[in-house]
Design a protein around this motif. Sequence first.
Motif, PDB file in Angstrom:
ATOM      1  N   LYS A   1       0.824  -1.223   0.000  1.00  0.00           N
ATOM      2  CA  LYS A   1       0.000   0.000   0.000  1.00  0.00           C
ATOM      3  C   LYS A   1       0.850   1.261   0.000  1.00  0.00           C
ATOM      4  O   LYS A   1       0.405   2.317  -0.456  1.00  0.00           O
ATOM      5  CB  LYS A   1      -0.935   0.005   1.207  1.00  0.00           C
ATOM      6  CG  LYS A   1      -2.046  -1.026   1.143  1.00  0.00           C
ATOM      7  CD  LYS A   1      -2.986  -0.755  -0.034  1.00  0.00           C
ATOM      8  CE  LYS A   1      -3.788   0.526   0.147  1.00  0.00           C
ATOM      9  NZ  LYS A   1      -4.719   0.775  -0.975  1.00  0.00           N
ATOM     10  N   LEU A   2       2.076   1.169   0.500  1.00  0.00           N
ATOM     11  CA  LEU A   2       2.951   2.348   0.510  1.00  0.00           C
ATOM     12  C   LEU A   2       3.241   2.845  -0.904  1.00  0.00           C
ATOM     13  O   LEU A   2       3.546   4.015  -1.111  1.00  0.00           O
ATOM     14  CB  LEU A   2       4.276   2.028   1.216  1.00  0.00           C
ATOM     15  CG  LEU A   2       4.270   1.958   2.742  1.00  0.00           C
ATOM     16  CD1 LEU A   2       5.633   1.520   3.244  1.00  0.00           C
ATOM     17  CD2 LEU A   2       3.869   3.296   3.348  1.00  0.00           C
ATOM     18  N   ALA A   3       3.139   1.958  -1.876  1.00  0.00           N
ATOM     19  CA  ALA A   3       3.426   2.339  -3.261  1.00  0.00           C
ATOM     20  C   ALA A   3       2.460   3.398  -3.777  1.00  0.00           C
ATOM     21  O   ALA A   3       2.776   4.100  -4.752  1.00  0.00           O
ATOM     22  CB  ALA A   3       3.381   1.104  -4.166  1.00  0.00           C
ATOM     23  N   ASP A   4       1.311   3.552  -3.130  1.00  0.00           N
ATOM     24  CA  ASP A   4       0.366   4.599  -3.546  1.00  0.00           C
ATOM     25  C   ASP A   4       0.953   5.993  -3.355  1.00  0.00           C
ATOM     26  O   ASP A   4       0.481   6.961  -3.956  1.00  0.00           O
ATOM     27  CB  ASP A   4      -0.945   4.471  -2.762  1.00  0.00           C
ATOM     28  CG  ASP A   4      -1.726   3.216  -3.139  1.00  0.00           C
ATOM     29  OD1 ASP A   4      -1.477   2.678  -4.232  1.00  0.00           O
ATOM     30  OD2 ASP A   4      -2.572   2.772  -2.339  1.00  0.00           O
ATOM     31  N   GLY A   5       1.980   6.086  -2.527  1.00  0.00           N
ATOM     32  CA  GLY A   5       2.636   7.369  -2.295  1.00  0.00           C
ATOM     33  C   GLY A   5       3.803   7.620  -3.217  1.00  0.00           C
ATOM     34  O   GLY A   5       4.572   8.565  -3.000  1.00  0.00           O
ATOM     35  N   VAL A   6       3.944   6.787  -4.261  1.00  0.00           N
ATOM     36  CA  VAL A   6       5.087   6.875  -5.178  1.00  0.00           C
ATOM     37  C   VAL A   6       4.588   7.044  -6.610  1.00  0.00           C
ATOM     38  O   VAL A   6       3.567   6.482  -7.001  1.00  0.00           O
ATOM     39  CB  VAL A   6       5.960   5.597  -5.094  1.00  0.00           C
ATOM     40  CG1 VAL A   6       7.156   5.700  -6.038  1.00  0.00           C
ATOM     41  CG2 VAL A   6       6.422   5.345  -3.670  1.00  0.00           C
ATOM     42  N   ARG A   7       5.331   7.834  -7.393  1.00  0.00           N
ATOM     43  CA  ARG A   7       5.089   7.913  -8.832  1.00  0.00           C
ATOM     44  C   ARG A   7       6.413   7.718  -9.559  1.00  0.00           C
ATOM     45  O   ARG A   7       7.431   8.322  -9.194  1.00  0.00           O
ATOM     46  CB  ARG A   7       4.474   9.263  -9.230  1.00  0.00           C
ATOM     47  CG  ARG A   7       3.029   9.439  -8.801  1.00  0.00           C
ATOM     48  CD  ARG A   7       2.105   8.469  -9.499  1.00  0.00           C
ATOM     49  NE  ARG A   7       0.724   8.626  -9.049  1.00  0.00           N
ATOM     50  CZ  ARG A   7       0.188   7.968  -8.018  1.00  0.00           C
ATOM     51  NH1 ARG A   7       0.940   7.111  -7.312  1.00  0.00           N
ATOM     52  NH2 ARG A   7      -1.066   8.151  -7.696  1.00  0.00           N
ATOM     53  N   ILE A   8       6.376   6.875 -10.575  1.00  0.00           N
ATOM     54  CA  ILE A   8       7.531   6.667 -11.443  1.00  0.00           C
ATOM     55  C   ILE A   8       7.334   7.557 -12.666  1.00  0.00           C
ATOM     56  O   ILE A   8       6.376   7.370 -13.423  1.00  0.00           O
ATOM     57  CB  ILE A   8       7.643   5.191 -11.878  1.00  0.00           C
ATOM     58  CG1 ILE A   8       7.765   4.275 -10.660  1.00  0.00           C
ATOM     59  CG2 ILE A   8       8.831   5.000 -12.825  1.00  0.00           C
ATOM     60  CD1 ILE A   8       7.546   2.799 -10.981  1.00  0.00           C
ATOM     61  N   LEU A   9       8.192   8.535 -12.862  1.00  0.00           N
ATOM     62  CA  LEU A   9       8.078   9.469 -13.989  1.00  0.00           C
ATOM     63  C   LEU A   9       9.075   9.049 -15.070  1.00  0.00           C
ATOM     64  O   LEU A   9      10.284   9.221 -14.925  1.00  0.00           O
ATOM     65  CB  LEU A   9       8.349  10.901 -13.522  1.00  0.00           C
ATOM     66  CG  LEU A   9       7.451  11.408 -12.384  1.00  0.00           C
ATOM     67  CD1 LEU A   9       7.796  12.862 -12.057  1.00  0.00           C
ATOM     68  CD2 LEU A   9       5.977  11.267 -12.727  1.00  0.00           C
ATOM     69  N   PHE A  10       8.546   8.493 -16.136  1.00  0.00           N
ATOM     70  CA  PHE A  10       9.357   7.991 -17.248  1.00  0.00           C
ATOM     71  C   PHE A  10       9.391   9.067 -18.327  1.00  0.00           C
ATOM     72  O   PHE A  10       8.422   9.273 -19.060  1.00  0.00           O
ATOM     73  CB  PHE A  10       8.743   6.696 -17.780  1.00  0.00           C
ATOM     74  CG  PHE A  10       9.502   6.045 -18.899  1.00  0.00           C
ATOM     75  CD1 PHE A  10      10.527   5.138 -18.630  1.00  0.00           C
ATOM     76  CD2 PHE A  10       9.200   6.307 -20.227  1.00  0.00           C
ATOM     77  CE1 PHE A  10      11.229   4.513 -19.661  1.00  0.00           C
ATOM     78  CE2 PHE A  10       9.890   5.690 -21.263  1.00  0.00           C
ATOM     79  CZ  PHE A  10      10.903   4.796 -20.984  1.00  0.00           C
TER      80      PHE A  10
END
Length: 206
Positions: A96-105
């Motif tokens: 669920k912590l991944a909801d606080g992350v964005r991968i900008l490609f």
Amino acid sequence: MKLPRLARLACLSIMVAASLPLAACQQTAPPPWQLSDISGHMPDLSFQLTDDQGKTVTANDYRGKVTLLYFGYTHCPDVCPLTLAHLHAVMQRLGKLADGVRILFVSVDPARDTAAVLHGYVTAFDSHAVGLTGSPSDIEALSKRYRAAFTREPGQASEGYEVSHSSGIYIFDAHGKARLLATPADSQDKLVHDLRLMLSPGGDAP
């Protein structure tokens, strides 16, 4: 007048004990990060580009999220898909912590990487990934801002060229401050460890 031996030993013990707090204060705790700490060595996250939905976005649209900035392109034969697959595994381990992350490609091949192409590419790897494109001058300016490099390699056909590019993963905290630098060679364990720290309450404090 000389003090008795026991008195001298008692005084020495007191002096040693009094010096311990000072010694402890002088010792600095080792940095908690397992990746390369670039705090204060790279500028804040700043850009104006087009996302994979065709919408103009800026760095402010991702404030409140830990962002992983990566320069690549959809026709990349190896390092880009391997890196995105690597980051997808990290996102899965974060739960669920991944909801606080964005991968900008960020595409270094805007001629071929339209918004639609980018959307299909990045979302095939991870739902937390966003494709970004823009004019060649915008892409070049952003890459120079973070000391990344890319060069178009000539191919036999106009559509068959490759692009050599840096493979660093720049990690910014929720305030847009540059904090860490990773490479595709860094283990999932290191990325998961540092992202968990950064996503924890107070973990993004400068």
